[in-house]
Design a protein around this motif. Structure first.
Motif, short mmCIF file in Angstrom:
data_model
loop_
_atom_site.label_atom_id
_atom_site.label_comp_id
_atom_site.label_asym_id
_atom_site.label_seq_id
_atom_site.Cartn_x
_atom_site.Cartn_y
_atom_site.Cartn_z
N PHE A 195 0.84 -1.19 0.00
CA PHE A 195 0.00 0.00 0.00
C PHE A 195 0.88 1.25 0.00
N PRO A 196 0.31 2.40 -0.40
CA PRO A 196 1.03 3.66 -0.21
C PRO A 196 1.35 3.86 1.26
N GLY A 197 2.44 4.58 1.55
CA GLY A 197 2.93 4.71 2.92
C GLY A 197 1.88 5.08 3.95
N TRP A 198 1.10 6.13 3.68
CA TRP A 198 0.12 6.60 4.66
C TRP A 198 -0.98 5.57 4.88
N LEU A 199 -1.41 4.91 3.79
CA LEU A 199 -2.47 3.92 3.91
C LEU A 199 -1.97 2.66 4.61
N ALA A 200 -0.73 2.26 4.31
CA ALA A 200 -0.16 1.09 4.98
C ALA A 200 -0.06 1.31 6.48
#
Length: 262
Positions: A195-200
């Protein structure tokens, strides 16, 4: 405790009586496992690695994802939603047992059958594909604790969404929405590392990660030691918080209940 054990036995007997429907629902999860194994085997062929996952790690990850997905099916959900929408919940409320605990023990009653199916499928996977990467010592104990916590955590997520039936006329839409959100944010479809960093980050600290990602990452050794212990603690914390949140929501939901009898 005896009344709650009776609920567990009743659910187990119902699952055996309607074993075709019960096994069919588990078959859907098994089919997802087969499909994902086929896709990732092609993507990770020739020793390739994507996001730190090679084929050996991904196979172990998907087996744990299958096991977690097979636990706590929708058998109890549909029964609970049907009784809410029909008004039969009134009969449950007059019984001298706690409503939420009774539903939990109903869920537990079907878990042993689900574990048997998981063991069978995992055994076949090992026979045809060999042993996956497995944890050692303390990490194995943490993995088992994490898998045990999947049951109450998954139950309470399901229970909370099923309470929406007090406000809605249909449960199927609620079920589909829950399955879509949990499949994505739990890491059941793809590891959260993709996932993208913020979503992960958000998904890792959400209650959904404890449904798949946490036990799977511990199993394949992607997390260990304090990090693994922290993730299991987060898993336990969410189970406790959501349990009491569900009790508060249930008291609010009862105000919406109207039963017309004759």
């Amino acid at each position: 405790m005896k009344p709650y054990l009776a609920f567990a036995r009743a659910t187990a007997l119902s699952a055996l009586a309607y074993r075709g429907s019960f096994l069919l629902s588990l078959g859907g999860v098994a089919f997802q496992l087969i499909a994902l194994l086929a896709v990732w085997r092609v993507l990770l062929a020739g020793g390739a690695s994507v996001g730190g996952f090679d084929w050996a790690h991904m196979r172990g990850y998907l087996l744990v994802a299958f096991a977690a997905g097979a636990l706590v099916g929708s058998f109890v959900d549909f029964r609970m939603s049907s009784r809410i929408r029909s008004g039969l919940i009134a009969l449950d409320l007059v019984k001298p047992v706690d409503y939420q605990r009774a539903r939990f023990w109903e869920t537990v009653g079907g878990v042993w059958i689900e574990i048997a199916v998981v063991a069978l499928v995992a055994g076949l996977a090992v026979v045809f594909g060999g042993l996956p990467v497995t944890p050692d010592g303390p990490e194995l104990a943490l993995f088992l604790c994490s898998m045990a916590l999947v049951v109450p955590l998954k139950f309470i997520v399901s229970y909370l969404t099923t309470l929406a039936c007090f406000w809605t006329e249909n449960f199927v839409g609620v079920l589909w929405a829950r399955q879509a959100v949990t499949a994505l944010l739990s890491g059941a479809l793809v590891p959260l590392a993709y996932f993208p960093g913020w979503l992960a980050t958000a998904a890792t600290w959400s209650p959904f990660a404890g449904l798949t990602s946490t036990p799977a990452l511990i199993f394949i050794g992607r997390v260990s030691g304090r990090e693994a212990l922290l993730l299991v603690a987060v898993q336990l914390g969410w189970a406790v918080v959501l349990w009491y949140a569900a009790r508060a929501l249930f008291r609010t939901a009862l105000r919406q209940l109207t039963v017309h009898g004759g």
